[in-house]
Design a protein around this motif. Structure first.
Motif, mmCIF file in Angstrom:
data_model
loop_
_atom_site.group_PDB
_atom_site.id
_atom_site.type_symbol
_atom_site.label_atom_id
_atom_site.label_comp_id
_atom_site.label_asym_id
_atom_site.label_seq_id
_atom_site.Cartn_x
_atom_site.Cartn_y
_atom_site.Cartn_z
ATOM 1 N N TRP A 48 57.570 18.955 53.037
ATOM 2 C CA TRP A 48 58.495 20.097 53.028
ATOM 3 C C TRP A 48 59.928 19.649 53.282
ATOM 4 O O TRP A 48 60.852 20.040 52.576
ATOM 5 C CB TRP A 48 58.051 21.112 54.080
ATOM 6 C CG TRP A 48 58.879 22.349 54.073
ATOM 7 C CD1 TRP A 48 59.968 22.627 54.846
ATOM 8 C CD2 TRP A 48 58.688 23.505 53.247
ATOM 9 N NE1 TRP A 48 60.465 23.862 54.561
ATOM 10 C CE2 TRP A 48 59.692 24.436 53.576
ATOM 11 C CE3 TRP A 48 57.758 23.838 52.264
ATOM 12 C CZ2 TRP A 48 59.804 25.673 52.961
ATOM 13 C CZ3 TRP A 48 57.863 25.074 51.653
ATOM 14 C CH2 TRP A 48 58.875 25.971 52.004
ATOM 15 N N GLN A 53 64.874 22.761 47.425
ATOM 16 C CA GLN A 53 64.596 24.184 47.602
ATOM 17 C C GLN A 53 63.717 24.704 46.477
ATOM 18 O O GLN A 53 62.841 25.541 46.712
ATOM 19 C CB GLN A 53 65.899 24.980 47.678
ATOM 20 C CG GLN A 53 66.614 24.812 48.996
ATOM 21 C CD GLN A 53 67.831 25.719 49.103
ATOM 22 O OE1 GLN A 53 68.402 26.158 48.114
ATOM 23 N NE2 GLN A 53 68.224 26.000 50.337
ATOM 24 N N ARG A 54 63.927 24.207 45.292
ATOM 25 C CA ARG A 54 63.099 24.619 44.154
ATOM 26 C C ARG A 54 61.641 24.214 44.374
ATOM 27 O O ARG A 54 60.725 24.998 44.125
ATOM 28 C CB ARG A 54 63.643 23.992 42.867
ATOM 29 C CG ARG A 54 62.896 24.406 41.643
ATOM 30 C CD ARG A 54 63.520 23.809 40.414
ATOM 31 N NE ARG A 54 62.781 24.229 39.233
ATOM 32 C CZ ARG A 54 63.163 23.977 38.020
ATOM 33 N NH1 ARG A 54 64.269 23.319 37.793
ATOM 34 N NH2 ARG A 54 62.440 24.380 36.998
ATOM 35 N N ASP A 55 61.418 22.988 44.810
ATOM 36 C CA ASP A 55 60.058 22.525 45.080
ATOM 37 C C ASP A 55 59.428 23.319 46.231
ATOM 38 O O ASP A 55 58.235 23.640 46.190
ATOM 39 C CB ASP A 55 60.034 21.033 45.391
ATOM 40 C CG ASP A 55 60.280 20.168 44.165
ATOM 41 O OD1 ASP A 55 60.125 20.667 43.027
ATOM 42 O OD2 ASP A 55 60.645 18.989 44.351
ATOM 43 N N GLN A 56 60.219 23.629 47.258
ATOM 44 C CA GLN A 56 59.714 24.439 48.366
ATOM 45 C C GLN A 56 59.283 25.817 47.876
ATOM 46 O O GLN A 56 58.228 26.321 48.268
ATOM 47 C CB GLN A 56 60.761 24.567 49.468
ATOM 48 C CG GLN A 56 60.994 23.296 50.233
ATOM 49 C CD GLN A 56 62.125 23.420 51.244
ATOM 50 O OE1 GLN A 56 62.870 24.390 51.256
ATOM 51 N NE2 GLN A 56 62.266 22.396 52.087
ATOM 52 N N GLN A 57 60.090 26.419 47.005
ATOM 53 C CA GLN A 57 59.745 27.723 46.462
ATOM 54 C C GLN A 57 58.455 27.646 45.656
ATOM 55 O O GLN A 57 57.597 28.525 45.744
ATOM 56 C CB GLN A 57 60.880 28.283 45.593
ATOM 57 C CG GLN A 57 60.611 29.662 45.045
ATOM 58 C CD GLN A 57 60.393 30.702 46.128
ATOM 59 O OE1 GLN A 57 61.010 30.660 47.189
ATOM 60 N NE2 GLN A 57 59.502 31.636 45.870
ATOM 61 N N GLU A 58 58.299 26.577 44.888
ATOM 62 C CA GLU A 58 57.080 26.387 44.103
ATOM 63 C C GLU A 58 55.865 26.240 45.025
ATOM 64 O O GLU A 58 54.790 26.781 44.741
ATOM 65 C CB GLU A 58 57.209 25.172 43.196
ATOM 66 C CG GLU A 58 56.047 25.011 42.245
ATOM 67 C CD GLU A 58 56.241 23.869 41.260
ATOM 68 O OE1 GLU A 58 55.221 23.274 40.867
ATOM 69 O OE2 GLU A 58 57.387 23.575 40.894
ATOM 70 N N VAL A 60 55.530 27.519 48.021
ATOM 71 C CA VAL A 60 55.257 28.841 48.588
ATOM 72 C C VAL A 60 54.524 29.713 47.562
ATOM 73 O O VAL A 60 53.556 30.408 47.903
ATOM 74 C CB VAL A 60 56.558 29.517 49.078
ATOM 75 C CG1 VAL A 60 56.327 30.971 49.432
ATOM 76 C CG2 VAL A 60 57.133 28.754 50.267
ATOM 77 N N GLU A 61 54.961 29.665 46.318
ATOM 78 C CA GLU A 61 54.304 30.442 45.266
ATOM 79 C C GLU A 61 52.872 29.964 45.041
ATOM 80 O O GLU A 61 51.956 30.774 44.866
ATOM 81 C CB GLU A 61 55.118 30.367 43.972
ATOM 82 C CG GLU A 61 56.427 31.129 44.070
ATOM 83 C CD GLU A 61 57.388 30.859 42.918
ATOM 84 O OE1 GLU A 61 57.010 30.130 41.966
ATOM 85 O OE2 GLU A 61 58.523 31.374 42.984
ATOM 86 N N GLU A 64 50.853 31.215 47.970
ATOM 87 C CA GLU A 64 50.597 32.650 47.823
ATOM 88 C C GLU A 64 49.474 32.900 46.814
ATOM 89 O O GLU A 64 48.552 33.682 47.078
ATOM 90 C CB GLU A 64 51.865 33.367 47.382
ATOM 91 C CG GLU A 64 51.681 34.860 47.178
ATOM 92 C CD GLU A 64 52.906 35.528 46.620
ATOM 93 O OE1 GLU A 64 53.212 36.649 47.063
ATOM 94 O OE2 GLU A 64 53.568 34.944 45.726
#
Length: 74
Positions: A48, A53-58, A60-61, A64
């Motif tokens: 992490w 930030q893009r990889d972190q968002q991916e 999280v998605e 989810e």
């Protein structure tokens, strides 16, 4: 006694190859042993902290979606 688990995990695998790191992760997940969870948490923290930030968002998605698929997100 004060034991620093984070540093112990890092010291234990810091010289591992990519294949060894992958094997460590797969083995820890497949073992389904509760005692492996803190080590996996340390590895996730490193991933992490070194991700964009893009990889972190991916991530999280993906998390989810995985929770929805396992029914844990209901």
């Amino acid at each position: 006694m004060n034991f620093d688990l984070r540093n112990a995990v890092i010291a234990n695998i810091s010289q591992n190859s990519k294949d060894e790191l992958r094997e460590t992760i797969v083995d820890a997940i497949n073992s389904k042993e509760e005692k492996m969870l803190p080590g996996l948490g340390v590895l996730f923290e490193i991933i992490w902290n070194h991700s964009s930030q893009r990889d972190q968002q991916e991530m999280v998605e993906t998390l989810e979606q995985g929770l929805k698929e396992t029914g844990a997100g209901k």
